[in-house]
Design a protein around this motif. Sequence first.
Motif, PDB file in Angstrom:
ATOM      1  N   ALA A  57       0.848  -1.196   0.000  1.00  0.00           N
ATOM      2  CA  ALA A  57       0.000   0.000   0.000  1.00  0.00           C
ATOM      3  C   ALA A  57       0.880   1.241   0.000  1.00  0.00           C
ATOM      4  O   ALA A  57       1.875   1.308   0.724  1.00  0.00           O
ATOM      5  N   GLU A  58       0.507   2.181  -0.843  1.00  0.00           N
ATOM      6  CA  GLU A  58       1.386   3.333  -1.039  1.00  0.00           C
ATOM      7  C   GLU A  58       0.954   4.570  -0.246  1.00  0.00           C
ATOM      8  O   GLU A  58      -0.214   4.977  -0.280  1.00  0.00           O
ATOM      9  N   VAL A  59       1.936   5.131   0.455  1.00  0.00           N
ATOM     10  CA  VAL A  59       1.689   6.359   1.213  1.00  0.00           C
ATOM     11  C   VAL A  59       2.114   7.507   0.299  1.00  0.00           C
ATOM     12  O   VAL A  59       3.282   7.848   0.196  1.00  0.00           O
ATOM     13  N   VAL A 115      12.548  -3.842  -9.364  1.00  0.00           N
ATOM     14  CA  VAL A 115      12.963  -3.302 -10.654  1.00  0.00           C
ATOM     15  C   VAL A 115      11.708  -3.131 -11.508  1.00  0.00           C
ATOM     16  O   VAL A 115      11.019  -4.100 -11.819  1.00  0.00           O
ATOM     17  N   GLU A 116      11.454  -1.889 -11.861  1.00  0.00           N
ATOM     18  CA  GLU A 116      10.186  -1.583 -12.526  1.00  0.00           C
ATOM     19  C   GLU A 116      10.332  -1.526 -14.042  1.00  0.00           C
ATOM     20  O   GLU A 116      11.239  -0.877 -14.570  1.00  0.00           O
ATOM     21  N   VAL A 117       9.419  -2.233 -14.720  1.00  0.00           N
ATOM     22  CA  VAL A 117       9.433  -2.205 -16.186  1.00  0.00           C
ATOM     23  C   VAL A 117       8.049  -1.779 -16.681  1.00  0.00           C
ATOM     24  O   VAL A 117       7.059  -1.898 -15.964  1.00  0.00           O
ATOM     25  N   GLU A 131       1.627  -2.966 -10.763  1.00  0.00           N
ATOM     26  CA  GLU A 131       1.645  -1.601 -10.234  1.00  0.00           C
ATOM     27  C   GLU A 131       0.687  -0.679 -10.980  1.00  0.00           C
ATOM     28  O   GLU A 131       0.603  -0.732 -12.204  1.00  0.00           O
ATOM     29  N   SER A 132       0.036   0.180 -10.241  1.00  0.00           N
ATOM     30  CA  SER A 132      -0.757   1.305 -10.756  1.00  0.00           C
ATOM     31  C   SER A 132      -2.093   0.906 -11.404  1.00  0.00           C
ATOM     32  O   SER A 132      -2.205  -0.148 -12.032  1.00  0.00           O
ATOM     33  N   GLY A 133      -3.019   1.823 -11.190  1.00  0.00           N
ATOM     34  CA  GLY A 133      -4.308   1.709 -11.881  1.00  0.00           C
ATOM     35  C   GLY A 133      -5.197   0.580 -11.396  1.00  0.00           C
ATOM     36  O   GLY A 133      -6.052   0.111 -12.145  1.00  0.00           O
ATOM     37  N   LEU A 134      -5.038   0.125 -10.182  1.00  0.00           N
ATOM     38  CA  LEU A 134      -5.885  -0.963  -9.679  1.00  0.00           C
ATOM     39  C   LEU A 134      -6.932  -0.364  -8.737  1.00  0.00           C
ATOM     40  O   LEU A 134      -6.582   0.227  -7.707  1.00  0.00           O
ATOM     41  N   VAL A 172      -0.527  -0.446  -4.777  1.00  0.00           N
ATOM     42  CA  VAL A 172      -1.712   0.390  -4.966  1.00  0.00           C
ATOM     43  C   VAL A 172      -1.578   1.697  -4.179  1.00  0.00           C
ATOM     44  O   VAL A 172      -1.220   1.682  -3.005  1.00  0.00           O
ATOM     45  N   GLY A 173      -1.883   2.794  -4.850  1.00  0.00           N
ATOM     46  CA  GLY A 173      -1.809   4.088  -4.193  1.00  0.00           C
ATOM     47  C   GLY A 173      -3.135   4.796  -4.247  1.00  0.00           C
ATOM     48  O   GLY A 173      -3.921   4.769  -3.294  1.00  0.00           O
ATOM     49  N   GLU A 174      -3.399   5.345  -5.409  1.00  0.00           N
ATOM     50  CA  GLU A 174      -4.537   6.235  -5.583  1.00  0.00           C
ATOM     51  C   GLU A 174      -5.856   5.687  -5.035  1.00  0.00           C
ATOM     52  O   GLU A 174      -6.561   6.357  -4.276  1.00  0.00           O
TER      53      GLU A 174
HETATM   54  O1  LIG Z   1      -1.542   5.635  -8.252  1.00  0.00           O
HETATM   55  P1  LIG Z   1      -1.587   4.155  -8.328  1.00  0.00           P
HETATM   56  O2  LIG Z   1      -2.304   3.695  -9.500  1.00  0.00           O
HETATM   57  O3  LIG Z   1      -2.143   3.554  -7.118  1.00  0.00           O
HETATM   58  O4  LIG Z   1      -0.037   3.768  -8.493  1.00  0.00           O
HETATM   59  C1  LIG Z   1       0.826   3.397  -7.423  1.00  0.00           C
HETATM   60  C2  LIG Z   1       2.203   3.186  -7.925  1.00  0.00           C
HETATM   61  O5  LIG Z   1       2.199   2.141  -8.810  1.00  0.00           O
HETATM   62  C3  LIG Z   1       2.757   4.439  -8.566  1.00  0.00           C
HETATM   63  O6  LIG Z   1       2.784   5.421  -7.619  1.00  0.00           O
HETATM   64  C4  LIG Z   1       4.104   4.265  -9.148  1.00  0.00           C
HETATM   65  C5  LIG Z   1       4.564   3.206  -9.801  1.00  0.00           C
HETATM   66  N1  LIG Z   1       5.801   3.403 -10.200  1.00  0.00           N
HETATM   67  C6  LIG Z   1       6.196   4.624  -9.833  1.00  0.00           C
HETATM   68  C7  LIG Z   1       7.399   5.295  -9.978  1.00  0.00           C
HETATM   69  C8  LIG Z   1       7.507   6.519  -9.445  1.00  0.00           C
HETATM   70  C9  LIG Z   1       6.475   7.106  -8.783  1.00  0.00           C
HETATM   71  C10 LIG Z   1       5.285   6.445  -8.612  1.00  0.00           C
HETATM   72  C11 LIG Z   1       5.146   5.217  -9.133  1.00  0.00           C
END
Ligand SMILES: O=P(O)(O)OC[C@@H](O)[C@@H](O)c1c[nH]c2ccccc12
Length: 733
Positions: free
Chosen positions: A502-504, A614-616, A673-676, A695-697
């Motif tokens: 969970a993202e702060v 490692v993010e792709v 990551e993201s958009g869930l 998950v953040g938003e």
């Molecule tokens: O806003 P979301 O959809 O909950 O996303 C979280 C996270 O995946 C996103 O903050 C993120 C993924 N990779 C990143 C790299 C930098 C900054 C932020 C991110």
Amino acid sequence: MLKIKTPKTHKAKRELEKRAPKLVENAKKTLILNGTKTSNVLNAVLAQIYHLRKGLAVKFSKKNENIRPFESGGETSLEFFSLKTDCSLFVFGSHSKKRPNNLVLGRMYDHHVYDLVEVGVENFKPIESFKYDKMIAPRQGSKPFFAFIGEGFENSEELKHLKDVLLDHFRGEVVENLNLTGIDRVYVCTAISSNTIFFTHCAIRLRKSGTSIPRIELVEVGPSMDLVVRRHRLPNDSVKKEAMRTALTQPKKIKNVTRDEVKGKLGKIYIPDQQVGALALSNNVKGLKRERREAKMSKDNKDAMTKKRKTEPQIETFCCSREYDLLSYPRMEGILIGVSAMVMVKPCNNLSSMNFTWRNSIGGMRRFGPLRCNKPGEDSTDGLVKITYSPDYIANSIEVSEWESGVPLDRILENQGIRIRRRPPSGPSAHSVGPFEFRLENEGNSPRNILEKIIWNKDVELKERKPLSMLIKDLERAPPVRDFVGALKASYQKIGMPALIAEVKKASPSRGVLREKFDPVEIASTYEKNGATCLSILTDEKYFQGSFENLELVRRAGVKCPLLCKEFIIDAWQIYYARSKGADAILLIAAVLPDLDIKYMTKICRKLGIAALVEVHNEREMDRVLDIDGIQLIGINNRDLETFEVDILNTKNLLEGERGQLIHQKGITVVGESGLFTPKDVAFVHDAGVKAVLVGESLIKKEDPGKAIAELFGKDISTYMSFDEHFNISGNV
Ligand SMILES: O=P(O)(O)OC[C@@H](O)[C@@H](O)c1c[nH]c2ccccc12
């Protein structure tokens, strides 16, 4: 067994001393003995050998049953007799049908049989059968000559060996000086065939020659015989080596000792020049009170410590090619790259490489390490800048990449499909004049997208960083590392659904501020309470309104989840910094970092014991990362960081086919990551193969971000989790 006896009488003592090993051994004695059966010839031969060896031979007359040379166990009594009689040579006679008139000539070493030559005696002619001439009778102490005639003594192994043994048997005492008139006998040995010799004993007769040199005549005085070699046994190599060892015949010279008729023995000793006044008294001076002595010792220790510290100055960490003014930094570190003789230094803008001189090439390998630069002239032997290699380095990734590959960074990035430019192409983006900052905007040096903008800003931010040496000290005080990947795996096993990171996050460049009332610790705790496995804390200030302070606060507030430091890492220094603030994992973005950086940085993570996510975002990046060894955690970002477009199909696409299989084979954990936003989304990425979601938003925007977790997963997942229980994670520093 023979007992070792200590002599009780002086005579016995003298006797033992005679037998003891000596630097120059006494003449070898021969033991002459026979077996159970003999023949007349043999008896005569043995008697005459005894005669020839007079004074240096012992002859046994009794039959000896147990002696069978060449046979195992048949030499024991021989060895015993040799010890008893102190004879190192022996002649053993025996007579049988198979071996008539048999003689075994042998040598002993350390009273063990050393070697053996067995000969058969033929055509024996005793001394008596030769004419006796008083004139040529041997003189007292006379020494014999040996003449070995024939090639057999060079070619045939048997004869070579026989020659050796005969020499030892008949040479008598070894002397240093010879009186030529004392040489009056010759043993003439002629090789008749490869295993037979004719052995005869001659006297030397000196005849008048009309000159001062007499004419020499040999007169056979007997005995003579043919010796046919039947068997022989050479010594084994190790015994031979041992036996051949010679001691230094010269006794060691005794230096600085003289004898004086009157004063007796005198010795000289050397004392170097003494400056008595300058001599320091030891700490253990007798008569000094214990307390004072101890106080003096501890003071001395302290002095030594401070002296040591002075020689190891604090070092500023930086890379030479950064826009630092070297002259204002008297001591700095940079990167040294090179092939032994050809060390390359990228200098700062004020100095050209001509201003550097370097030591310590690094073992002929293309490697990098930091440099320590001193100001020109400052404790430098040759007036130039002194650069020395230092092992505690942290390298700037751009320079490392360029130097490692020999290709400019732009080209490296291009080759790996990285569109993000790490720096504005035409120098730094901002210029400062006094309190003002101005930017020269043009097409080339303005960022093309938000990610590039963030990265360029990071470069500027990083200039404010503190030296690595200080950071390393902070690391020691950092809270212990928690197992980020282990927690995700365990959690996935438990719930059978992707583990939640969970993202702060307070704001993002694409969505603006996500939550006005933002208390990072409160949010983190509620996430944890409601089933989050790990937390992601944004630390970028300018674009995400995060901070390292938030990371530190959460970590020190008693939250037990492992923490991901969500930062745009472009320099290894940031990893150390993140750890010093309590991070258990960091993010490496493949869209920004070339392969070499990822390798280098994951290595640092391993060293620090933390995880690297490692993010792709696309196939190209995924393939690059899958080619790197040791990656444990891959994040698939559904958001394009350049355009902000979100598409959760991306996760599915990247996990399909061979890539998915390879990931499975390598045991890599994938994070979606993201958009869930909905349980459907979670299920969708789960089906695609992810074992964790970031998950953040969708959580942070809700009134109660904790409760939002159950909504996202379609059920309450908090009951599954208890960190103390499942992960055995204890304590919070
Ligand atoms: O806003 P979301 O959809 O909950 O996303 C979280 C996270 O995946 C996103 O903050 C993120 C993924 N990779 C990143 C790299 C930098 C900054 C932020 C991110």
